[in-house]
Design a protein around this motif. Structure first.
Motif, PDB file in Angstrom:
ATOM      1  N   VAL A 295       7.872  -4.091  -7.485  1.00  0.00           N
ATOM      2  CA  VAL A 295       6.974  -3.832  -6.361  1.00  0.00           C
ATOM      3  C   VAL A 295       5.819  -2.985  -6.882  1.00  0.00           C
ATOM      4  CG1 VAL A 295       6.710  -2.826  -4.071  1.00  0.00           C
ATOM      5  CG2 VAL A 295       8.888  -3.892  -4.717  1.00  0.00           C
ATOM      6  N   TYR A 296       4.598  -3.452  -6.675  1.00  0.00           N
ATOM      7  CA  TYR A 296       3.405  -2.753  -7.147  1.00  0.00           C
ATOM      8  C   TYR A 296       2.738  -2.056  -5.966  1.00  0.00           C
ATOM      9  CZ  TYR A 296       4.414  -5.308 -11.332  1.00  0.00           C
ATOM     10  OH  TYR A 296       5.061  -5.793 -12.445  1.00  0.00           O
ATOM     11  N   VAL A 297       2.648  -0.735  -6.046  1.00  0.00           N
ATOM     12  CA  VAL A 297       2.154   0.089  -4.946  1.00  0.00           C
ATOM     13  C   VAL A 297       0.735   0.536  -5.269  1.00  0.00           C
ATOM     14  CG1 VAL A 297       2.538   2.158  -3.562  1.00  0.00           C
ATOM     15  CG2 VAL A 297       4.506   0.892  -4.487  1.00  0.00           C
ATOM     16  N   LEU A 298      -0.217   0.177  -4.409  1.00  0.00           N
ATOM     17  CA  LEU A 298      -1.604   0.602  -4.588  1.00  0.00           C
ATOM     18  C   LEU A 298      -1.738   2.057  -4.149  1.00  0.00           C
ATOM     19  CD1 LEU A 298      -3.468  -2.500  -3.106  1.00  0.00           C
ATOM     20  CD2 LEU A 298      -3.019  -1.985  -5.505  1.00  0.00           C
ATOM     21  N   THR A 299      -2.171   2.913  -5.060  1.00  0.00           N
ATOM     22  CA  THR A 299      -2.235   4.342  -4.760  1.00  0.00           C
ATOM     23  C   THR A 299      -3.237   5.015  -5.678  1.00  0.00           C
ATOM     24  OG1 THR A 299      -0.942   6.397  -4.672  1.00  0.00           O
ATOM     25  CG2 THR A 299      -0.311   4.789  -6.351  1.00  0.00           C
ATOM     26  N   HIS A 300      -3.668   6.211  -5.297  1.00  0.00           N
ATOM     27  CA  HIS A 300      -4.492   7.050  -6.160  1.00  0.00           C
ATOM     28  C   HIS A 300      -3.645   8.102  -6.862  1.00  0.00           C
ATOM     29  CE1 HIS A 300      -8.136   5.189  -4.686  1.00  0.00           C
ATOM     30  NE2 HIS A 300      -7.811   5.476  -3.440  1.00  0.00           N
ATOM     31  N   GLU A 301      -2.368   8.174  -6.523  1.00  0.00           N
ATOM     32  CA  GLU A 301      -1.480   9.173  -7.108  1.00  0.00           C
ATOM     33  C   GLU A 301      -0.874   8.673  -8.413  1.00  0.00           C
ATOM     34  OE1 GLU A 301       1.456  10.524  -4.356  1.00  0.00           O
ATOM     35  OE2 GLU A 301       0.015  10.762  -2.711  1.00  0.00           O
ATOM     36  N   GLN A 302      -0.657   9.608  -9.335  1.00  0.00           N
ATOM     37  CA  GLN A 302       0.018   9.303 -10.584  1.00  0.00           C
ATOM     38  C   GLN A 302       1.520   9.497 -10.375  1.00  0.00           C
ATOM     39  OE1 GLN A 302      -1.385   8.282 -13.465  1.00  0.00           O
ATOM     40  NE2 GLN A 302      -3.515   8.403 -12.783  1.00  0.00           N
ATOM     41  N   ARG A 303       2.311   8.496 -10.726  1.00  0.00           N
ATOM     42  CA  ARG A 303       3.756   8.610 -10.574  1.00  0.00           C
ATOM     43  C   ARG A 303       4.433   7.621 -11.516  1.00  0.00           C
ATOM     44  NH1 ARG A 303       7.181   8.514  -4.829  1.00  0.00           N
ATOM     45  NH2 ARG A 303       9.239   8.160  -5.753  1.00  0.00           N
ATOM     46  N   ASP A 304       5.521   8.063 -12.132  1.00  0.00           N
ATOM     47  CA  ASP A 304       6.282   7.183 -13.007  1.00  0.00           C
ATOM     48  C   ASP A 304       6.980   6.103 -12.198  1.00  0.00           C
ATOM     49  OD1 ASP A 304       5.581   8.651 -15.266  1.00  0.00           O
ATOM     50  OD2 ASP A 304       7.328   9.978 -15.098  1.00  0.00           O
ATOM     51  N   PRO A 305       7.294   4.960 -12.814  1.00  0.00           N
ATOM     52  CA  PRO A 305       8.041   3.911 -12.101  1.00  0.00           C
ATOM     53  C   PRO A 305       9.343   4.456 -11.528  1.00  0.00           C
ATOM     54  CG  PRO A 305       7.187   3.069 -14.172  1.00  0.00           C
ATOM     55  CD  PRO A 305       6.916   4.541 -14.184  1.00  0.00           C
TER      56      PRO A 305
ATOM     57  N   GLY B 221       0.817  -1.204   0.000  1.00  0.00           N
ATOM     58  CA  GLY B 221       0.000   0.000   0.000  1.00  0.00           C
ATOM     59  C   GLY B 221       0.852   1.255   0.000  1.00  0.00           C
ATOM     60  N   LYS B 222       0.200   2.380  -0.271  1.00  0.00           N
ATOM     61  CA  LYS B 222       0.911   3.658  -0.354  1.00  0.00           C
ATOM     62  C   LYS B 222       1.472   4.068   0.997  1.00  0.00           C
ATOM     63  CE  LYS B 222       2.063   7.439  -2.656  1.00  0.00           C
ATOM     64  NZ  LYS B 222       2.338   8.448  -1.637  1.00  0.00           N
ATOM     65  N   ARG B 223       0.761   3.790   2.067  1.00  0.00           N
ATOM     66  CA  ARG B 223       1.268   4.159   3.385  1.00  0.00           C
ATOM     67  C   ARG B 223       2.560   3.416   3.692  1.00  0.00           C
ATOM     68  NH1 ARG B 223      -0.001   5.938   8.631  1.00  0.00           N
ATOM     69  NH2 ARG B 223       0.873   4.620  10.245  1.00  0.00           N
ATOM     70  N   MET B 224       2.594   2.120   3.413  1.00  0.00           N
ATOM     71  CA  MET B 224       3.813   1.356   3.639  1.00  0.00           C
ATOM     72  C   MET B 224       4.948   1.891   2.769  1.00  0.00           C
ATOM     73  SD  MET B 224       4.455  -2.749   3.305  1.00  0.00           S
ATOM     74  CE  MET B 224       6.096  -3.434   3.560  1.00  0.00           C
ATOM     75  N   PHE B 225       4.641   2.219   1.527  1.00  0.00           N
ATOM     76  CA  PHE B 225       5.671   2.763   0.651  1.00  0.00           C
ATOM     77  C   PHE B 225       6.198   4.094   1.187  1.00  0.00           C
ATOM     78  CE2 PHE B 225       6.820   5.740  -2.688  1.00  0.00           C
ATOM     79  CZ  PHE B 225       7.901   5.087  -3.256  1.00  0.00           C
TER      80      PHE B 225
ATOM     81  N   VAL C 235      12.923   3.348 -10.340  1.00  0.00           N
ATOM     82  CA  VAL C 235      13.908   2.283 -10.456  1.00  0.00           C
ATOM     83  C   VAL C 235      15.000   2.481  -9.419  1.00  0.00           C
ATOM     84  CG1 VAL C 235      15.541   1.126 -11.986  1.00  0.00           C
ATOM     85  CG2 VAL C 235      13.432   2.103 -12.923  1.00  0.00           C
ATOM     86  N   ARG C 236      15.275   1.431  -8.636  1.00  0.00           N
ATOM     87  CA  ARG C 236      16.301   1.490  -7.601  1.00  0.00           C
ATOM     88  C   ARG C 236      17.392   0.465  -7.920  1.00  0.00           C
ATOM     89  NH1 ARG C 236      16.492   5.565  -6.369  1.00  0.00           N
ATOM     90  NH2 ARG C 236      17.303   5.340  -4.258  1.00  0.00           N
ATOM     91  N   PRO C 237      18.575   0.639  -7.364  1.00  0.00           N
ATOM     92  CA  PRO C 237      19.642  -0.346  -7.582  1.00  0.00           C
ATOM     93  C   PRO C 237      19.246  -1.717  -7.022  1.00  0.00           C
ATOM     94  CG  PRO C 237      20.521   1.690  -6.625  1.00  0.00           C
ATOM     95  CD  PRO C 237      19.029   1.788  -6.551  1.00  0.00           C
ATOM     96  N   GLY C 238      19.830  -2.755  -7.599  1.00  0.00           N
ATOM     97  CA  GLY C 238      19.623  -4.097  -7.066  1.00  0.00           C
ATOM     98  C   GLY C 238      18.395  -4.813  -7.552  1.00  0.00           C
ATOM     99  N   GLY C 239      17.736  -4.285  -8.591  1.00  0.00           N
ATOM    100  CA  GLY C 239      16.619  -5.012  -9.186  1.00  0.00           C
ATOM    101  C   GLY C 239      15.240  -4.633  -8.686  1.00  0.00           C
ATOM    102  N   THR C 240      15.132  -3.629  -7.820  1.00  0.00           N
ATOM    103  CA  THR C 240      13.822  -3.190  -7.331  1.00  0.00           C
ATOM    104  C   THR C 240      13.301  -2.046  -8.195  1.00  0.00           C
ATOM    105  OG1 THR C 240      14.353  -3.776  -5.044  1.00  0.00           O
ATOM    106  CG2 THR C 240      12.534  -2.253  -5.381  1.00  0.00           C
ATOM    107  N   THR C 241      12.098  -2.201  -8.723  1.00  0.00           N
ATOM    108  CA  THR C 241      11.401  -1.109  -9.395  1.00  0.00           C
ATOM    109  C   THR C 241      10.011  -0.992  -8.803  1.00  0.00           C
ATOM    110  OG1 THR C 241      12.598  -1.459 -11.480  1.00  0.00           O
ATOM    111  CG2 THR C 241      10.562  -0.184 -11.581  1.00  0.00           C
ATOM    112  N   PHE C 242       9.654   0.200  -8.365  1.00  0.00           N
ATOM    113  CA  PHE C 242       8.333   0.459  -7.803  1.00  0.00           C
ATOM    114  C   PHE C 242       7.412   0.961  -8.917  1.00  0.00           C
ATOM    115  CE2 PHE C 242      11.222   0.886  -4.219  1.00  0.00           C
ATOM    116  CZ  PHE C 242      10.567   0.193  -3.222  1.00  0.00           C
ATOM    117  N   TYR C 243       6.268   0.295  -9.074  1.00  0.00           N
ATOM    118  CA  TYR C 243       5.243   0.698 -10.031  1.00  0.00           C
ATOM    119  C   TYR C 243       4.016   1.164  -9.242  1.00  0.00           C
ATOM    120  CZ  TYR C 243       8.082  -1.920 -13.379  1.00  0.00           C
ATOM    121  OH  TYR C 243       9.116  -2.393 -14.152  1.00  0.00           O
ATOM    122  N   PHE C 244       3.437   2.274  -9.643  1.00  0.00           N
ATOM    123  CA  PHE C 244       2.345   2.884  -8.887  1.00  0.00           C
ATOM    124  C   PHE C 244       1.041   2.644  -9.641  1.00  0.00           C
ATOM    125  CE2 PHE C 244       6.356   4.815  -7.980  1.00  0.00           C
ATOM    126  CZ  PHE C 244       6.376   4.813  -6.589  1.00  0.00           C
ATOM    127  N   ILE C 245       0.167   1.838  -8.999  1.00  0.00           N
ATOM    128  CA  ILE C 245      -1.023   1.298  -9.661  1.00  0.00           C
ATOM    129  C   ILE C 245      -2.263   2.023  -9.151  1.00  0.00           C
ATOM    130  CG2 ILE C 245      -2.319  -0.779 -10.184  1.00  0.00           C
ATOM    131  CD1 ILE C 245       0.630  -0.718 -11.164  1.00  0.00           C
TER     132      ILE C 245
END
Length: 210
Positions: free
Chosen positions: A102-112, A81-85, A114-124
């Motif tokens: 990592v898929y983040v549940l949110t109402h906000e618009q935000r581009d993916p 969730g967005k709060r955890m993020f 990308v972090r080092p080590g293979g983590t990419t946060f996507y905002f859904i």
């Protein structure tokens, strides 16, 4: 098809997080000490320290450490969730401890992000079902972990898609905070006990959906 599972720490009175948990203020309502008492078993494990925190060699080995390794190696994607993020964005190192999409549940618009080590946060923005669809696609043959917080786990329990609950039950009492098993619809999902592992600081129980 990949499995959907929850893997969390829980206080003896059923809370995932203590009251007042706000990153940067661990003294507020003593939440830092409470959370540390619940999750201290994790911070001492060799796998967590070497592979997720990147603290270098050292830490405890044994059945709990092996369990932690096998759990993390099965994860192909995370949902949160967005709060955890928002909380984690302040606390995670640059190489965030996920190493998966990592898929983040949110109402906000935000581009993916990308972090080092293979983590990419996507905002859904399209809801939990869409996040799970995308997570399954990216996970492939590996599994999808619902990381939290409590309200997000409850959403997926209500959708009836959680295959396994892995709970590290610590002998600490919070007396308030965010409960795991609230806001569940009737009839609730049914689980059976699949495994119990006794550790020195927590009891690790896996429940499998019937």
């Amino acid at each position: 098809m990949s499995k959907v599972f929850v893997n969390i720490g829980l206080s003896l009175d059923g809370y995932m997080a203590p009251e007042g948990m706000t990153m940067g203020k661990p003294e507020y309502k003593n939440w830092g000490a409470k959370w540390g008492a619940m999750m201290g078993w994790l911070l001492n494990q060799q796998y967590f320290r070497e592979n997720l925190l990147k603290l270098g060699p050292g830490g405890e080995t044994g059945p709990v450490n092996d369990l932690l390794r096998s759990t993390n190696e099965r994860i192909g994607a995370n949902i949160m969730g967005k709060r955890m993020f928002d909380q984690g964005e302040q606390a995670w190192p640059e190489e965030a401890p996920f190493h998966t999409p990592v898929y983040v549940l949110t109402h906000e618009q935000r581009d993916p992000w990308v972090r080092p080590g293979g983590t990419t946060f996507y905002f859904i923005n399209e809801g939990p079902e869409r996040a799970l669809e995308l997570a399954r696609e990216s996970a492939g043959s590996r599994d999808v972990r619902i990381s939290g917080g409590a309200d997000v786990i409850q959403q997926y329990l209500n959708l009836g898609v959680v295959d396994e609950l892995e709970i590290a039950l610590a002998p600490v009492l919070f007396g308030g905070g965010r409960r795991l098993f609230e806001n569940l619809r009737e009839p609730g999902p049914q689980f059976r006990i699949d495994r119990v592992l006794d550790g020195p600081a927590a009891t690790h129980v896996r429940y499998v959906r019937q």
